[in-house]
Design a protein around this motif. Sequence first.
Motif, PDB file in Angstrom:
ATOM      1  N   ASN A   1     -38.004 -10.094 -13.172  1.00  0.00           N
ATOM      2  CA  ASN A   1     -36.951 -11.000 -13.654  1.00  0.00           C
ATOM      3  C   ASN A   1     -37.552 -12.182 -14.398  1.00  0.00           C
ATOM      4  OD1 ASN A   1     -34.966  -9.377 -12.553  1.00  0.00           O
ATOM      5  ND2 ASN A   1     -34.816 -10.557 -10.672  1.00  0.00           N
ATOM      6  N   ASP A   2     -38.617 -12.773 -13.853  1.00  0.00           N
ATOM      7  CA  ASP A   2     -39.279 -13.889 -14.529  1.00  0.00           C
ATOM      8  C   ASP A   2     -39.873 -13.441 -15.858  1.00  0.00           C
ATOM      9  OD1 ASP A   2     -38.652 -15.675 -12.574  1.00  0.00           O
ATOM     10  OD2 ASP A   2     -40.648 -15.705 -11.643  1.00  0.00           O
ATOM     11  N   ALA A   3     -40.492 -12.278 -15.857  1.00  0.00           N
ATOM     12  CA  ALA A   3     -41.105 -11.773 -17.085  1.00  0.00           C
ATOM     13  C   ALA A   3     -40.035 -11.497 -18.144  1.00  0.00           C
ATOM     14  CB  ALA A   3     -41.908 -10.500 -16.791  1.00  0.00           C
ATOM     15  N   ALA A   4     -38.895 -10.963 -17.730  1.00  0.00           N
ATOM     16  CA  ALA A   4     -37.814 -10.682 -18.686  1.00  0.00           C
ATOM     17  C   ALA A   4     -37.300 -11.982 -19.305  1.00  0.00           C
ATOM     18  CB  ALA A   4     -36.681  -9.934 -17.998  1.00  0.00           C
ATOM     19  N   HIS A   5     -37.169 -12.999 -18.485  1.00  0.00           N
ATOM     20  CA  HIS A   5     -36.707 -14.297 -18.974  1.00  0.00           C
ATOM     21  C   HIS A   5     -37.696 -14.859 -19.994  1.00  0.00           C
ATOM     22  CE1 HIS A   5     -34.928 -18.267 -19.038  1.00  0.00           C
ATOM     23  NE2 HIS A   5     -36.090 -18.799 -18.703  1.00  0.00           N
ATOM     24  N   HIS A   6     -38.974 -14.820 -19.672  1.00  0.00           N
ATOM     25  CA  HIS A   6     -39.992 -15.339 -20.585  1.00  0.00           C
ATOM     26  C   HIS A   6     -40.084 -14.490 -21.852  1.00  0.00           C
ATOM     27  CE1 HIS A   6     -41.379 -18.440 -17.914  1.00  0.00           C
ATOM     28  NE2 HIS A   6     -41.572 -17.563 -16.932  1.00  0.00           N
ATOM     29  N   ARG A   7     -39.930 -13.180 -21.711  1.00  0.00           N
ATOM     30  CA  ARG A   7     -39.965 -12.311 -22.883  1.00  0.00           C
ATOM     31  C   ARG A   7     -38.823 -12.658 -23.840  1.00  0.00           C
ATOM     32  NH1 ARG A   7     -38.777  -6.577 -21.478  1.00  0.00           N
ATOM     33  NH2 ARG A   7     -36.694  -7.163 -22.088  1.00  0.00           N
ATOM     34  N   LYS A   8     -37.650 -12.923 -23.295  1.00  0.00           N
ATOM     35  CA  LYS A   8     -36.498 -13.300 -24.129  1.00  0.00           C
ATOM     36  C   LYS A   8     -36.792 -14.602 -24.867  1.00  0.00           C
ATOM     37  CE  LYS A   8     -32.261 -13.204 -25.612  1.00  0.00           C
ATOM     38  NZ  LYS A   8     -32.083 -12.655 -26.929  1.00  0.00           N
ATOM     39  N   ASN A   9     -37.378 -15.576 -24.178  1.00  0.00           N
ATOM     40  CA  ASN A   9     -37.735 -16.847 -24.830  1.00  0.00           C
ATOM     41  C   ASN A   9     -38.743 -16.624 -25.950  1.00  0.00           C
ATOM     42  OD1 ASN A   9     -36.067 -18.391 -23.209  1.00  0.00           O
ATOM     43  ND2 ASN A   9     -37.683 -18.914 -21.749  1.00  0.00           N
ATOM     44  N   ILE A  10     -39.727 -15.787 -25.708  1.00  0.00           N
ATOM     45  CA  ILE A  10     -40.740 -15.511 -26.734  1.00  0.00           C
ATOM     46  C   ILE A  10     -40.115 -14.811 -27.926  1.00  0.00           C
ATOM     47  CG2 ILE A  10     -42.805 -14.129 -27.220  1.00  0.00           C
ATOM     48  CD1 ILE A  10     -43.702 -14.767 -24.319  1.00  0.00           C
ATOM     49  N   GLU A  11     -39.233 -13.840 -27.673  1.00  0.00           N
ATOM     50  CA  GLU A  11     -38.566 -13.137 -28.769  1.00  0.00           C
ATOM     51  C   GLU A  11     -37.725 -14.105 -29.607  1.00  0.00           C
ATOM     52  OE1 GLU A  11     -36.351 -10.028 -26.862  1.00  0.00           O
ATOM     53  OE2 GLU A  11     -38.107  -8.744 -26.609  1.00  0.00           O
ATOM     54  N   ASP A  12     -37.014 -15.004 -28.941  1.00  0.00           N
ATOM     55  CA  ASP A  12     -36.215 -16.003 -29.667  1.00  0.00           C
ATOM     56  C   ASP A  12     -37.108 -16.890 -30.533  1.00  0.00           C
ATOM     57  OD1 ASP A  12     -33.930 -14.991 -28.503  1.00  0.00           O
ATOM     58  OD2 ASP A  12     -33.779 -16.585 -26.984  1.00  0.00           O
ATOM     59  N   LYS A  13     -38.214 -17.336 -29.999  1.00  0.00           N
ATOM     60  CA  LYS A  13     -39.125 -18.195 -30.758  1.00  0.00           C
ATOM     61  C   LYS A  13     -39.746 -17.431 -31.924  1.00  0.00           C
ATOM     62  CE  LYS A  13     -40.052 -21.411 -27.082  1.00  0.00           C
ATOM     63  NZ  LYS A  13     -40.988 -22.082 -26.216  1.00  0.00           N
TER      64      LYS A  13
END
Length: 114
Positions: free
Chosen positions: A82-94
């Motif tokens: 769950n934490d990794a998915a959240h961070h992955r979404k942030n990275i994709e947005d950036k």
Amino acid sequence: MYGIIVGGVIGSITTLLTTPSSGKKIRDNLTVAQQNAKESYQDIAGEGKVLANDFKKAITESSNVITSVATDLKKSVQHWQNDAAHHRKNIEDKMENIQKELEELEKTVKQNNL
């Protein structure tokens, strides 16, 4: 444990049979040796039952611990995912923002060069 008891019984019987004694005394000694052997066997059987029960308890406790560890590990992995998915979404947005800014920068450079 068995070896000590069996060795003691065999030694006792050997001593009784090799020592010169009367027939009645030998029979009495054999009866005593037989009773001692029977008591020793009963002691060993009782200890065996206790050991078997302890072994069963250890297996049950080990099973419970393994189940608990597996459950905790599963929860930890899910939390990490769950934490990794959240961070992955942030990275994709950036990354999308950077891509847009690069495209805008390219347009600006092309317009200034014309």
